[in-house]
Write an enzyme that holds these catalytic residues in place. Structure first.
Site, PDB file in Angstrom:
ATOM      1  N   GLU A  88       0.106  -1.226   5.616  1.00  0.00           N
ATOM      2  CA  GLU A  88       1.244  -0.881   6.464  1.00  0.00           C
ATOM      3  C   GLU A  88       1.193   0.659   6.846  1.00  0.00           C
ATOM      4  O   GLU A  88       1.337   1.055   7.813  1.00  0.00           O
ATOM      5  CB  GLU A  88       2.445  -1.425   5.812  1.00  0.00           C
ATOM      6  CG  GLU A  88       3.709  -0.906   6.970  1.00  0.00           C
ATOM      7  CD  GLU A  88       4.245   0.433   6.719  1.00  0.00           C
ATOM      8  OE1 GLU A  88       5.299   0.774   7.560  1.00  0.00           O
ATOM      9  OE2 GLU A  88       3.925   1.133   5.988  1.00  0.00           O
ATOM     10  N   ASP A 124       0.943  -1.233  -0.073  1.00  0.00           N
ATOM     11  CA  ASP A 124      -0.094   0.090   0.090  1.00  0.00           C
ATOM     12  C   ASP A 124       0.902   1.230   0.105  1.00  0.00           C
ATOM     13  O   ASP A 124       2.041   1.352   0.444  1.00  0.00           O
ATOM     14  CB  ASP A 124      -0.862   0.069   1.071  1.00  0.00           C
ATOM     15  CG  ASP A 124      -0.285   0.042   2.626  1.00  0.00           C
ATOM     16  OD1 ASP A 124       0.697  -0.588   2.926  1.00  0.00           O
ATOM     17  OD2 ASP A 124      -0.680   0.997   3.373  1.00  0.00           O
TER      18      ASP A 124
END
EC number: 3.4.11.4
Length: 415
Positions: free
Chosen positions: A178, A83
């Site tokens: 994350e 991400d």
């Protein structure tokens, strides 16, 4: 020797896929678009010859490179996240490649007058003569952490194509979310099955980190009372004014823009208010656990003092721990840091061992039983339009992964 073009092509392919995560969505992953890259990576890993490729229901991708040794060594892992940060747009990323950088200003977007200048970002001066990849000034780049993903995939492909390089079993994992603090929440450490791992999620070349902030969030809700301002004396309670008083009671110099190194801070990152209700959202950070606890206590004490002052329970505080300093878990197994440091030196790089002024999946993983220091991925100026990465740094990071696999095989022979 690693080839530049395949790594560049792979990196650009990854960053063009929008994988921005969402801090306000409790679902896992927080955005459906992360699945696009996850599914592509799962197929790519199979194509290059990785084994035990698994994309689970939570968007974690795990895979194995089997040992080619005739003796047993520890299983090591490499981890990166797919991400990108919600701090800045990750949609329609348009990477710009600047070969043989000459040290001058880089115009990211002429129409918008957006310039990446070494006069402001001094780190650029270290990369004269190298190939720099930048944004077009309208999005972030996504080197955090698609550079890490690129390097891990490229290193595994290199080891598969070069069976003469001896290594034990290697496990890799790519995590979602994350950037919103959830990357390790559903990470199955037992399933991963590594003795230790490394996150490829650091910044500039040479970074090696096994310390990070202790982290918490603090939500401060202040209730007010609105009446007609012409008749407000003794009746109105302006929550915005109390919020201002609350902020003024925190140390003015203990903020991100005035701290460095091991210095902690309070960071007000969101404020929303009216007379009747104001909400302050803070993050609290400190490397020292005792100081971290004192910071949380100070937030609570200020709320108590103001409640006592105004005679009402106007202020409510909710504090949630987010992650802790992984130094506690890494120090007992410092050989895993020593191995990485030795390889970095062998690749002609000066190690930069320092504390992370932030967090990483590795901190949470270390507390879940998987010691996990952090190694450079090579990028700079993460989470914004001025993000960039030297291609040569990605090449070196890839070589470090290969080198660690090789060194573990050598150092644990006969043990």
């Amino acid at each position: 020797m690693m080839q530049q073009d395949p790594i560049v092509d792979r990196f650009i392919r990854y960053v063009k896929i929008d994988t921005e995560s969402d801090p306000n969505n409790p679902e896992f992953p927080s955005t459906q678009k992360q699945w696009t890259l996850a599914k592509m990576l799962a197929e790519e890993l199979k194509e290059i010859g990785m084994q035990e490729v698994d994309l689970d229901k939570n968007c974690y991708i795990m895979a194995s490179l089997p040992s080619n040794l005739d003796y047993k060594v520890p299983v090591i892992g490499f981890v990166a996240h797919i991400d990108t940060s919600p701090d800045f747009s990750g949609k329609n990323v348009n990477p710009q490649i600047h070969p043989n950088y000459d040290g001058s200003d880089i115009v990211l977007n002429k129409a918008l007058n957006i310039v990446l200048s070494p006069s402001y970002f001094e780190s650029l001066e270290r990369y004269v003569g190298q190939t720099i990849i930048t944004t077009d000034g309208t999005t972030l780049l996504g080197a955090d952490d698609k550079a890490g993903v690129t390097e891990i995939v490229s290193a595994m492909e290199y080891l598969i194509k070069h069976p003469e390089i001896k290594h034990g079993k290697i496990r890799i994992c790519f995590t979602p979310d994350e950037e919103v603090g959830k990357g390790a929440h559903l990470f199955d450490v037992d399933k991963f099955g590594a003795d230790w791992a490394y996150t490829m999620d650091g910044s500039e070349i040479g970074e090696l980190e096994y310390e990070n902030f202790n982290a918490a969030s603090a939500s401060v809700s202040i209730a007010g009372k609105i009446v007609h301002p012409g008749y407000a004396k003794g009746k109105m309670i302006n929550s915005i004014s109390i919020a201002h008083e609350f902020m003024a009671m925190l140390p003015a110099n203990e903020v991100p823009e005035q701290t460095t190194g091991y210095e902690g801070f309070f960071h007000l990152h969101h404020l929303e208010g009216s007379v009747e209700k104001t909400t302050l959202e803070y993050i609290i950070r400190d490397h020292d656990f005792d100081l971290f606890e004192k910071r949380k206590y100070l937030i609570q004490r200020i709320a108590t003092d103001l409640n006592n002052k105004y005679g009402n329970n106007l202020i409510e505080v909710t504090i949630k721990d987010q992650y802790f300093n992984m130094k506690e878990k890494i120090t007992p197994v410092m050989h895993i840091v020593d191995i990485a440091e030795a390889v970095i030196k062998e690749k002609g790089i000066t190690p930069m061992i320092k504390a992370i002024r932030g967090g990483t999946d590795g901190s949470q993983l270390s507390f879940k039983g998987l010691p996990c220091p952090n190694i450079f991925a090579g990028g700079h100026n993460f989470h914004g339009r001025y993000e960039y990465i030297p291609v040569e740094s990605m090449l070196k990071a890839t070589e470090v992964i290969v080198g660690i696999a090789e060194k573990v095989a050598l150092e644990f022979r006969g043990k």
